[in-house]
Design a protein around this motif. Structure first.
Motif, PDB file in Angstrom:
ATOM      1  N   ARG A  86       0.832  -1.208   0.000  1.00 45.62           N
ATOM      2  CA  ARG A  86       0.000   0.000   0.000  1.00 45.62           C
ATOM      3  C   ARG A  86       0.865   1.255   0.000  1.00 45.62           C
ATOM      4  NH1 ARG A  86      -4.683  -1.763   4.324  1.00 45.62           N
ATOM      5  NH2 ARG A  86      -5.857  -3.057   2.866  1.00 45.62           N
ATOM      6  N   GLU A  87       1.918   1.247   0.810  1.00 52.09           N
ATOM      7  CA  GLU A  87       2.833   2.390   0.856  1.00 52.09           C
ATOM      8  C   GLU A  87       3.601   2.537  -0.456  1.00 52.09           C
ATOM      9  OE1 GLU A  87       3.116   4.830   3.189  1.00 52.09           O
ATOM     10  OE2 GLU A  87       1.324   3.846   3.952  1.00 52.09           O
ATOM     11  N   TYR A  88       4.047   1.421  -1.002  1.00 50.35           N
ATOM     12  CA  TYR A  88       4.835   1.454  -2.226  1.00 50.35           C
ATOM     13  C   TYR A  88       4.057   2.059  -3.393  1.00 50.35           C
ATOM     14  CZ  TYR A  88       7.611  -0.020  -6.218  1.00 50.35           C
ATOM     15  OH  TYR A  88       8.331  -0.019  -7.382  1.00 50.35           O
ATOM     16  N   ILE A  89       2.798   1.659  -3.560  1.00 53.00           N
ATOM     17  CA  ILE A  89       2.044   2.172  -4.707  1.00 53.00           C
ATOM     18  C   ILE A  89       1.690   3.645  -4.550  1.00 53.00           C
ATOM     19  CG2 ILE A  89       1.181  -0.088  -5.409  1.00 53.00           C
ATOM     20  CD1 ILE A  89      -1.501   0.611  -4.151  1.00 53.00           C
ATOM     21  N   LYS A  90       1.708   4.164  -3.333  1.00 55.30           N
ATOM     22  CA  LYS A  90       1.488   5.599  -3.136  1.00 55.30           C
ATOM     23  C   LYS A  90       2.678   6.407  -3.629  1.00 55.30           C
ATOM     24  CE  LYS A  90      -1.256   5.187   1.092  1.00 55.30           C
ATOM     25  NZ  LYS A  90      -1.202   5.419   2.548  1.00 55.30           N
ATOM     26  N   ASN A  91       3.877   5.848  -3.503  1.00 54.66           N
ATOM     27  CA  ASN A  91       5.089   6.603  -3.809  1.00 54.66           C
ATOM     28  C   ASN A  91       6.214   5.658  -4.233  1.00 54.66           C
ATOM     29  OD1 ASN A  91       7.027   8.553  -3.975  1.00 54.66           O
ATOM     30  ND2 ASN A  91       7.116   8.988  -1.788  1.00 54.66           N
ATOM     31  N   PRO A  92       6.136   5.088  -5.428  1.00 57.29           N
ATOM     32  CA  PRO A  92       7.123   4.084  -5.840  1.00 57.29           C
ATOM     33  C   PRO A  92       8.564   4.595  -5.930  1.00 57.29           C
ATOM     34  CG  PRO A  92       5.572   4.532  -7.616  1.00 57.29           C
ATOM     35  CD  PRO A  92       5.111   5.306  -6.424  1.00 57.29           C
ATOM     36  N   PHE A  93       8.754   5.892  -6.144  1.00 57.40           N
ATOM     37  CA  PHE A  93      10.100   6.435  -6.246  1.00 57.40           C
ATOM     38  C   PHE A  93      10.614   7.023  -4.938  1.00 57.40           C
ATOM     39  CE2 PHE A  93       8.840   6.468 -10.745  1.00 57.40           C
ATOM     40  CZ  PHE A  93       9.879   5.709 -11.255  1.00 57.40           C
ATOM     41  N   ASN A  94       9.806   6.883  -3.874  1.00 55.60           N
ATOM     42  CA  ASN A  94      10.195   7.342  -2.545  1.00 55.60           C
ATOM     43  C   ASN A  94      10.630   8.810  -2.531  1.00 55.60           C
ATOM     44  OD1 ASN A  94      10.455   7.001   0.197  1.00 55.60           O
ATOM     45  ND2 ASN A  94      12.548   6.258   0.068  1.00 55.60           N
ATOM     46  N   ARG A  95       9.845   9.645  -3.159  1.00 49.53           N
ATOM     47  CA  ARG A  95      10.168  11.085  -3.210  1.00 49.53           C
ATOM     48  C   ARG A  95       9.309  11.832  -2.239  1.00 49.53           C
ATOM     49  NH1 ARG A  95      11.128  12.752  -9.441  1.00 49.53           N
ATOM     50  NH2 ARG A  95      13.013  11.589  -9.689  1.00 49.53           N
TER      51      ARG A  95
END
Length: 95
Positions: A86-95
């Motif tokens: 869930r966290e990853y799909i919110k911000n896949p590039f971790n920006r």
């Protein structure tokens, strides 16, 4: 090894993902576009053909083999638990 006995861990949080809880797989492919790299010597068969080939071979010989491979293609595969997915799909590039 029996597939049922294989432990899977979330790449983001490190938690063990239990067999019956399900998980997510992130696959990333990074590959060269159709454009050649800037430093590539073009071999056009002109009067400097042999010189250009020798420059290209010297460049390849001085380059780390892993770097050469990574310049062409790289594949990543990560297992994620549900909360991390869930966290990853919110911000896949971790920006």
């Amino acid at each position: 090894m029996n597939k049922a006995n294989k432990s899977v861990f979330c790449k983001m949080c490190g938690r063990r993902i239990h067999e019956n809880s399900g998980h997510y797989i992130v696959r990333i492919e990074v590959f060269a576009s159709g454009s050649p790299p800037e430093k590539r010597v073009f071999l056009n068969g002109g009067e400097n053909f042999e010189e250009n080939v020798n420059k290209l071979l010297a460049e390849i010989a001085e380059t780390d083999p892993q770097e050469l491979e990574d310049d062409v293609y790289k594949f990543f595969k990560f297992d994620l638990c549900r909360p991390c997915q869930r966290e990853y799909i919110k911000n896949p590039f971790n920006r």
